[in-house]
Design a protein around this motif. Structure first.
Motif, PDB file in Angstrom:
ATOM      1  N   GLY A  95      -4.965  17.457  11.548  1.00  0.00           N
ATOM      2  CA  GLY A  95      -4.265  16.401  12.257  1.00  0.00           C
ATOM      3  C   GLY A  95      -3.436  15.570  11.320  1.00  0.00           C
ATOM      4  O   GLY A  95      -3.672  15.527  10.118  1.00  0.00           O
ATOM      5  N   PHE A  96      -2.492  14.890  11.883  1.00  0.00           N
ATOM      6  CA  PHE A  96      -1.686  13.965  11.074  1.00  0.00           C
ATOM      7  C   PHE A  96      -1.312  12.789  11.944  1.00  0.00           C
ATOM      8  O   PHE A  96      -1.379  12.836  13.184  1.00  0.00           O
ATOM      9  CB  PHE A  96      -0.447  14.670  10.501  1.00  0.00           C
ATOM     10  CG  PHE A  96       0.521  15.143  11.543  1.00  0.00           C
ATOM     11  CD1 PHE A  96       1.564  14.331  11.955  1.00  0.00           C
ATOM     12  CD2 PHE A  96       0.371  16.407  12.137  1.00  0.00           C
ATOM     13  CE1 PHE A  96       2.456  14.777  12.924  1.00  0.00           C
ATOM     14  CE2 PHE A  96       1.267  16.833  13.093  1.00  0.00           C
ATOM     15  CZ  PHE A  96       2.310  16.034  13.489  1.00  0.00           C
ATOM     16  N   LEU A  97      -0.960  11.709  11.283  1.00  0.00           N
ATOM     17  CA  LEU A  97      -0.657  10.436  11.930  1.00  0.00           C
ATOM     18  C   LEU A  97       0.845  10.222  11.961  1.00  0.00           C
ATOM     19  O   LEU A  97       1.565  10.602  11.033  1.00  0.00           O
ATOM     20  CB  LEU A  97      -1.326   9.281  11.182  1.00  0.00           C
ATOM     21  CG  LEU A  97      -2.864   9.292  11.126  1.00  0.00           C
ATOM     22  CD1 LEU A  97      -3.354   8.182  10.219  1.00  0.00           C
ATOM     23  CD2 LEU A  97      -3.445   9.124  12.525  1.00  0.00           C
ATOM     24  N   ARG A  98       1.250   9.535  13.048  1.00  0.00           N
ATOM     25  CA  ARG A  98       2.632   9.098  13.133  1.00  0.00           C
ATOM     26  C   ARG A  98       2.627   7.790  13.907  1.00  0.00           C
ATOM     27  O   ARG A  98       1.961   7.677  14.956  1.00  0.00           O
ATOM     28  CB  ARG A  98       3.469  10.130  13.859  1.00  0.00           C
ATOM     29  CG  ARG A  98       4.969   9.802  13.830  1.00  0.00           C
ATOM     30  CD  ARG A  98       5.782  10.899  14.461  1.00  0.00           C
ATOM     31  NE  ARG A  98       5.507  11.027  15.882  1.00  0.00           N
ATOM     32  CZ  ARG A  98       6.088  11.924  16.675  1.00  0.00           C
ATOM     33  NH1 ARG A  98       6.947  12.805  16.160  1.00  0.00           N
ATOM     34  NH2 ARG A  98       5.793  11.978  17.956  1.00  0.00           N
ATOM     35  N   GLY A  99       3.284   6.774  13.412  1.00  0.00           N
ATOM     36  CA  GLY A  99       3.280   5.471  14.075  1.00  0.00           C
ATOM     37  C   GLY A  99       4.546   4.708  13.814  1.00  0.00           C
ATOM     38  O   GLY A  99       5.361   5.082  12.974  1.00  0.00           O
ATOM     39  N   LYS A 100       4.643   3.602  14.561  1.00  0.00           N
ATOM     40  CA  LYS A 100       5.775   2.703  14.385  1.00  0.00           C
ATOM     41  C   LYS A 100       5.314   1.289  14.739  1.00  0.00           C
ATOM     42  O   LYS A 100       4.296   1.106  15.416  1.00  0.00           O
ATOM     43  CB  LYS A 100       6.954   3.129  15.247  1.00  0.00           C
ATOM     44  CG  LYS A 100       6.679   3.167  16.736  1.00  0.00           C
ATOM     45  CD  LYS A 100       7.898   3.639  17.510  1.00  0.00           C
ATOM     46  CE  LYS A 100       7.611   3.692  19.004  1.00  0.00           C
ATOM     47  NZ  LYS A 100       8.788   4.132  19.790  1.00  0.00           N
ATOM     48  N   TYR A 101       6.030   0.321  14.276  1.00  0.00           N
ATOM     49  CA  TYR A 101       5.669  -1.070  14.527  1.00  0.00           C
ATOM     50  C   TYR A 101       6.913  -1.833  14.901  1.00  0.00           C
ATOM     51  O   TYR A 101       8.033  -1.423  14.577  1.00  0.00           O
ATOM     52  CB  TYR A 101       4.965  -1.688  13.314  1.00  0.00           C
ATOM     53  CG  TYR A 101       5.865  -1.793  12.105  1.00  0.00           C
ATOM     54  CD1 TYR A 101       6.602  -2.963  11.881  1.00  0.00           C
ATOM     55  CD2 TYR A 101       5.968  -0.749  11.191  1.00  0.00           C
ATOM     56  CE1 TYR A 101       7.433  -3.054  10.793  1.00  0.00           C
ATOM     57  CE2 TYR A 101       6.787  -0.844  10.120  1.00  0.00           C
ATOM     58  CZ  TYR A 101       7.522  -2.005   9.911  1.00  0.00           C
ATOM     59  OH  TYR A 101       8.338  -2.095   8.826  1.00  0.00           O
ATOM     60  N   LYS A 102       6.656  -3.027  15.528  1.00  0.00           N
ATOM     61  CA  LYS A 102       7.737  -3.897  15.972  1.00  0.00           C
ATOM     62  C   LYS A 102       7.278  -5.330  15.806  1.00  0.00           C
ATOM     63  O   LYS A 102       6.198  -5.703  16.260  1.00  0.00           O
ATOM     64  CB  LYS A 102       8.080  -3.622  17.427  1.00  0.00           C
ATOM     65  CG  LYS A 102       9.288  -4.395  17.917  1.00  0.00           C
ATOM     66  CD  LYS A 102       9.596  -4.035  19.369  1.00  0.00           C
ATOM     67  CE  LYS A 102      10.816  -4.781  19.880  1.00  0.00           C
ATOM     68  NZ  LYS A 102      11.111  -4.470  21.295  1.00  0.00           N
ATOM     69  N   VAL A 103       8.067  -6.113  15.125  1.00  0.00           N
ATOM     70  CA  VAL A 103       7.728  -7.509  14.829  1.00  0.00           C
ATOM     71  C   VAL A 103       8.593  -8.396  15.696  1.00  0.00           C
ATOM     72  O   VAL A 103       9.818  -8.281  15.691  1.00  0.00           O
ATOM     73  CB  VAL A 103       7.945  -7.820  13.339  1.00  0.00           C
ATOM     74  CG1 VAL A 103       7.610  -9.282  13.060  1.00  0.00           C
ATOM     75  CG2 VAL A 103       7.121  -6.886  12.476  1.00  0.00           C
ATOM     76  N   THR A 104       7.904  -9.277  16.425  1.00  0.00           N
ATOM     77  CA  THR A 104       8.598 -10.287  17.222  1.00  0.00           C
ATOM     78  C   THR A 104       8.286 -11.663  16.647  1.00  0.00           C
ATOM     79  O   THR A 104       7.619 -11.778  15.599  1.00  0.00           O
ATOM     80  CB  THR A 104       8.159 -10.203  18.694  1.00  0.00           C
ATOM     81  OG1 THR A 104       6.747 -10.426  18.760  1.00  0.00           O
ATOM     82  CG2 THR A 104       8.481  -8.824  19.272  1.00  0.00           C
ATOM     83  N   SER A 105       8.738 -12.703  17.344  1.00  0.00           N
ATOM     84  CA  SER A 105       8.524 -14.067  16.837  1.00  0.00           C
ATOM     85  C   SER A 105       7.072 -14.528  16.958  1.00  0.00           C
ATOM     86  O   SER A 105       6.604 -15.369  16.204  1.00  0.00           O
ATOM     87  CB  SER A 105       9.434 -15.055  17.584  1.00  0.00           C
ATOM     88  OG  SER A 105       9.134 -15.023  18.972  1.00  0.00           O
ATOM     89  N   SER A 106       6.308 -13.932  17.892  1.00  0.00           N
ATOM     90  CA  SER A 106       4.954 -14.421  18.125  1.00  0.00           C
ATOM     91  C   SER A 106       3.875 -13.382  17.874  1.00  0.00           C
ATOM     92  O   SER A 106       2.692 -13.717  17.793  1.00  0.00           O
ATOM     93  CB  SER A 106       4.829 -14.934  19.568  1.00  0.00           C
ATOM     94  OG  SER A 106       5.098 -13.869  20.478  1.00  0.00           O
ATOM     95  N   GLN A 107       4.238 -12.093  17.771  1.00  0.00           N
ATOM     96  CA  GLN A 107       3.197 -11.076  17.635  1.00  0.00           C
ATOM     97  C   GLN A 107       3.746  -9.846  16.904  1.00  0.00           C
ATOM     98  O   GLN A 107       4.952  -9.686  16.709  1.00  0.00           O
ATOM     99  CB  GLN A 107       2.675 -10.669  19.011  1.00  0.00           C
ATOM    100  CG  GLN A 107       3.736 -10.106  19.931  1.00  0.00           C
ATOM    101  CD  GLN A 107       3.204  -9.791  21.323  1.00  0.00           C
ATOM    102  OE1 GLN A 107       2.006 -10.016  21.600  1.00  0.00           O
ATOM    103  NE2 GLN A 107       4.073  -9.317  22.199  1.00  0.00           N
TER     104      GLN A 107
END
Length: 203
Positions: free
Chosen positions: A165-177
């Motif tokens: 298995g392998f991992l793949r992800g992404k993130y998103k930064v907003t003003s509050s979270q």
């Protein structure tokens, strides 16, 4: 002998003067004889005009008197002139021969250089063609090996993806979270996680 005072003695002549006088007399006699012989020959020629020239006998000139010395000097001078002209001609011929040999040597060297340059150009062309053919053959072999390696790598990676298995992800930064999305591939199964972390982040 005693001296007689009453009688006058004749003057004595030198021996050299006597010898000179005798030589003059002899030369005059020889000239007279030569002139007489010439006159007789002329008369005989006039009498017999049909006589062949081969029957005439050539008389050798006498080597006496000043005329003979003049003839000898003239012969020597003519011989000197002839030898001088022959020497000049021989020198000119030698100069022309040397120049022609030099020209022939230059032409031969030029032809030899042209032949060597042509041979070198042919060798360079053959070597160039051989190098291009070898480069094309090696490049074709290398491309085949590279294609095979890529196929093997693709199959191997697909197999690894199927077993691991392998991992793949992404993130998103907003003003509050902070929003995270993570996907985990385990063969044919896929697990997805989403999470929202408010600010400030606590432990």
């Amino acid at each position: 002998m005693g001296n007689h005072p009453g009688k006058a003695q004749p003057p004595r002549e030198n021996a050299e003067e006597i010898a000179a006088k005798e030589k003059q007399k002899k030369s005059i006699q020889l000239r007279v004889i030569i002139e007489e012989t010439d006159e007789t020959e002329v008369k005989e020629q006039e009498k017999s005009p049909l006589s062949s020239p081969s029957t005439k006998k050539k008389e050798k000139p006498t080597n006496q008197g000043p005329e003979a010395s003049v003839i000898r000097i003239q012969a020597w001078w003519r011989g000197t002139l002839v030898r001088r002209t022959l020497l000049h001609a021989a020198l000119q011929a030698c100069i022309i021969q040397c120049w022609w040999r030099l020209v022939q040597a230059k032409l031969l060297e030029q032809r030899r250089r042209m032949v060597l340059e042509y041979h070198a150009w042919q060798v360079w062309a053959v070597v160039k063609l051989q190098s291009f053919f070898r480069m094309w053959r090696i490049r074709r072999h290398y491309c085949r090996l590279l294609h095979a390696a890529r196929i093997i790598q693709a199959y191997w990676r697909w197999r690894n993806c199927q077993t691991r298995g392998f991992l793949r992800g992404k993130y998103k930064v907003t003003s509050s979270q902070l929003v995270l999305e993570i996907e985990i591939f385990l063969g044919s199964q896929i697990c997805r996680f989403t999470d929202c972390i408010p600010f400030p982040i606590k432990n």
